[in-house]
Design a protein around this motif. Structure first.
Motif, PDB file in Angstrom:
ATOM      1  N   LYS A 150     -16.260  -7.982 -12.047  1.00  0.00           N
ATOM      2  CA  LYS A 150     -17.896  -8.585 -12.576  1.00  0.00           C
ATOM      3  C   LYS A 150     -18.756  -8.739 -11.247  1.00  0.00           C
ATOM      4  O   LYS A 150     -18.323  -9.664 -10.418  1.00  0.00           O
ATOM      5  CB  LYS A 150     -17.470 -10.207 -13.306  1.00  0.00           C
ATOM      6  CG  LYS A 150     -18.484 -10.297 -14.406  1.00  0.00           C
ATOM      7  CD  LYS A 150     -18.159 -11.488 -15.265  1.00  0.00           C
ATOM      8  CE  LYS A 150     -19.357 -11.757 -15.963  1.00  0.00           C
ATOM      9  NZ  LYS A 150     -18.949 -12.577 -17.094  1.00  0.00           N
TER      10      LYS A 150
ATOM     11  N   ILE B 273     -19.025  -7.369 -18.462  1.00  0.00           N
ATOM     12  CA  ILE B 273     -20.152  -7.956 -17.901  1.00  0.00           C
ATOM     13  C   ILE B 273     -21.239  -8.555 -19.013  1.00  0.00           C
ATOM     14  O   ILE B 273     -21.898  -9.577 -18.826  1.00  0.00           O
ATOM     15  CB  ILE B 273     -20.818  -6.992 -16.951  1.00  0.00           C
ATOM     16  CG1 ILE B 273     -19.822  -6.564 -15.811  1.00  0.00           C
ATOM     17  CG2 ILE B 273     -22.168  -7.286 -16.290  1.00  0.00           C
ATOM     18  CD1 ILE B 273     -20.228  -5.513 -15.012  1.00  0.00           C
TER      19      ILE B 273
ATOM     20  N   TYR C 170     -26.933  -8.315 -11.365  1.00  0.00           N
ATOM     21  CA  TYR C 170     -27.010  -7.041 -12.068  1.00  0.00           C
ATOM     22  C   TYR C 170     -28.346  -6.571 -12.163  1.00  0.00           C
ATOM     23  O   TYR C 170     -29.107  -7.342 -12.943  1.00  0.00           O
ATOM     24  CB  TYR C 170     -26.004  -6.806 -13.508  1.00  0.00           C
ATOM     25  CG  TYR C 170     -25.983  -5.642 -14.102  1.00  0.00           C
ATOM     26  CD1 TYR C 170     -26.069  -4.370 -13.565  1.00  0.00           C
ATOM     27  CD2 TYR C 170     -25.939  -5.475 -15.487  1.00  0.00           C
ATOM     28  CE1 TYR C 170     -25.925  -3.071 -14.193  1.00  0.00           C
ATOM     29  CE2 TYR C 170     -25.801  -4.385 -16.122  1.00  0.00           C
ATOM     30  CZ  TYR C 170     -25.867  -3.102 -15.441  1.00  0.00           C
ATOM     31  OH  TYR C 170     -25.760  -2.034 -16.247  1.00  0.00           O
TER      32      TYR C 170
END
Ligand SMILES: [Mg+2]
Length: 168
Positions: A6, A162, A10
């Motif tokens: 993870k 995620i 992002y």
């Protein structure tokens, strides 16, 4: 195990990384992937925006180091054009190359972030050393054949672990 896959952040593109915020969090160095992160896969074209992004790093007190699994010729050439240090044939997600980059940057893991487009090399490798990890969406879908299989696994990770869309 899943925790290691993870990323802390992002984002859709390099330019979406909150440099100011990283700097405020005590980040001083960036370990940056090459293929599909700053150029298209195996391309030597560095886009104007990317050049500009690299030029802006000192404003935020950030030092870059390129870390790529690609060949010496390829990685060195791009690094030279950007005027930054590099580690080639890095063997990510193994920790050795990340440690070497930290040495080059003269920084500790807690002062450093990893930026890359792959969960199983960039994010996994960075998390193993407790670096801050930033996943970017790959610039193109064209890539090394060995990467394509990993992308299928990556899609599972993106969907089930995620579970978020890239921010911008
Ligand atoms: Mg890459």
């Amino acid at each position: 195990m899943f925790k290691l896959l993870k990323p802390n952040l992002y984002v859709a593109r390099l330019e979406d990384i909150p440099l100011e915020q990283l700097s405020q969090q005590g980040i001083r160095g960036l370990i940056i992937d090459l293929d599909n992160t700053i150029t298209e896969w195996n391309s030597f074209e560095i886009k104007e925006l990317v050049f500009h992004w690299f030029k802006s790093l000192p404003e935020y007190g950030l030092k870059p180091c390129l870390v790529s699994n690609n060949s010496r010729e390829r990685v060195q050439q791009v690094a030279d054009r950007l005027g930054i240090p590099c580690v080639y044939k890095a063997g990510k997600p193994r920790r050795k190359a990340f440690r070497k980059a930290l040495e080059i940057l003269e920084l500790k893991p807690e002062e450093t972030a990893v930026i890359g487009d792959q969960v199983f090399t960039d994010v996994l490798g960075g998390n193993r050393l407790y670096l801050k990890t930033i996943l970017v969406v790959p610039m193109t879908t064209r890539e090394f054949i060995g990467t394509r299989f990993m992308r299928r696994l990556e899609r599972l990770v993106l969907t089930h672990i995620i579970k978020e869309k890239p921010g911008r």
